[in-house]
Structure formats: C-alpha cells, structure tokens
Design an enzyme around this catalytic site. Structure first.
Site, PDB file in Angstrom:
ATOM      1  CE1 TYR A 135      -3.991  -2.409   5.221  1.00 48.84           C
ATOM      2  CE2 TYR A 135      -3.495  -0.083   4.871  1.00 48.84           C
ATOM      3  CZ  TYR A 135      -3.820  -1.337   4.368  1.00 48.84           C
ATOM      4  OH  TYR A 135      -3.971  -1.507   3.021  1.00 48.84           O
ATOM      5  CB  SER A 189      -0.889   0.006   1.247  1.00 44.40           C
ATOM      6  OG  SER A 189      -1.497   1.261   1.467  1.00 44.40           O
TER       7      SER A 189
END
Length: 261
Positions: free
Chosen positions: A157, A144
């Site tokens: 995360y 990401s």
C-alpha cells in the site's frame, strides 16, 4: 470594499470511491458549491442513496456509475460510459492490505495494485487529454502520507501511494503547461471505513483527521488557484512526512514497526 475570495466552481465533477469516507465528503462539498456529479464506486445502493440526498438538498444533477476499478482498462471503459465533459476528476478509490508481506495473499496484492495504481493511471489517461485539448480542468489523485516512507505491514500500500505521489508530481509539471492542474492530496489517518478494515494500529504513526478536514485541505488549494504538485492534510502530518524524509531507513523502519504493533 472587501471582496470574497473566489471559489473553485467546476461544472461537472467525477469522484471515484464516492460511496463513503473522503469520496462521499468530496461529493457533498462539491454539490454544495453547485457542481453536477458523476459518482463512481462498486456499491450501487450507497451511491443511489447519496445521489438522492445531494439532488434533493442542492438541486444538482447527480449520476451514479457502479464500477469496479480493479478490472483491466477501467479508466478507458469508464470514459466510454461517461463521455460528457468533466471539469474535475478525483481519483479517490483505493484500499490497503495490512500485515507482514509474507503472510499476505497474492490475489489481494494484485487487486490493490490494480485499484491503487493501474486505475489511477488509466483514469488520468482517459480524462486528461480532453482537459489538455481545452486548456482547462483539474485532477486530484488521492495518495497518502504513507507515500513519504516505506511502512512495514503496509508494504504494498505505501509503495502504491508513493507511485501515486510521484506520478501526480510529474503530471503536475506536464499539465501546467496546458492550463490544467494535477496534484496529489495526501491524507494521514482519517476516520473512515478504511481503518475498520485494516485496524486502528495502522493509524499509530499519524494524527486522526475527519473526511471534512481532508476535503477542506483540497478545496483550499483549489480556491487559491495555486499550482502545487502535492498537498498534505494537517500540520502534524506535514511535519511527520517531512521528518520521515530526513531519517535514515535503518532508523525509521524499526521505529515505525514498533508504533504499528
């Protein structure tokens, strides 16, 4: 005479998190190229529906494996269920927990780490040795753009995706010496169920793309046969990721916090 660019054509591809979003788009794109598929996710009904669609439309063989990647040794156990040759592995499964860390649930954090970190390592450990032995194969680990900076309200995360990015870069170097490609694919905010779960405010720091945009980035990298340790999907996301590395954390983090609230 103009020749068409060669296209990456894996014989059999395994996709985790294949029931929706980026994983389902990978499945559709690979099926359209003629790749047989092993689709892995927890939601068996969605996998079955997708597999039926792809077999009917593209004439490929599509196997479904309902699997919870949060369990211990998930990759090794998955390899026992899927013993056949796999030419392309896409580690796409993952999820996020949003909100201040102190308000979070320890069990949720543990499951995030199990799926977003431990399972990625375990799946690579299970499938990479066979690729190394035959000097061919590819692994894409979906990270990401949050991997490029810490993110308040997505602390665990973002740290998990930073691990995936670093891990993939190291494997890129180790595997390239054996003719195997490994790279991290870094999407920014993407229109999937992901943001239905954690909310749209988490997308404020990036530009929305579609799963098709993200998968197209990966396929262009595969088609080009470039050996790259990581690729970012989208020009704006690329600029933001690079810029984040140049801004001191004491300046960057308050700015991110304001954008996300």
């Amino acid at each position: 005479m103009i020749r068409a660019s060669p296209r990456y054509l894996p014989g059999r591809s395994l996709v985790t998190g294949a029931s929706s979003g980026i994983g389902a788009e990978f499945a559709r794109t690979l099926a359209a190229r003629g790749s047989d598929l092993v689709l892995v996710a927890r939601r068996e009904d969605r996998l079955t529906t997708l597999a039926d669609e792809l077999e009917r439309t593209h004439g490929i063989h599509c196997r479904t494996v309902a699997w919870d990647l949060s369990v211990e040794a998930s990759g090794r156990r998955l390899r026992e269920v899927v013993p056949e040759r796999i030419d392309l592995v896409i580690n796409n499964a993952g999820f996020a927990v949003q909100g201040p860390f102190v308000d979070g649930d320890a069990d949720d954090f543990a499951r995030l780490i199990a799926v977003d970190i431990r399972a990625v390592v375990d799946v690579c450990s299970a499938f990479l040795p066979d690729m190394i032995a035959r000097t061919s194969g590819t692994i894409i680990n979906v990270a990401s753009t949050t991997a490029f900076q810490p993110v308040p309200s997505l602390a665990v995360y973002a740290a998990a995706k930073a691990f995936v990015l670093s891990f993939s870069q190291a494997l890129w170097f180790e595997s390239a010496q054996h003719g195997v490609r490994v790279f991290a694919l870094n999407p920014g905010p993407t229109r999937t169920e992901f943001f239905d779960v954690i909310g749209d405010t988490a997308a404020a720091a990036g530009s929305y793309q579609t799963p098709t945009d993200v998968v197209s980035t990966a396929m262009r990298t595969l088609d080009a046969r470039r050996s790259r340790p990581q690729v970012i999907s989208g020009r704006r996301n690329t600029i933001q990721a690079i810029a984040a590395g140049l801004v001191p954390a004491r300046v960057l983090l308050p700015a991110l916090d304001r954008m996300l609230h």
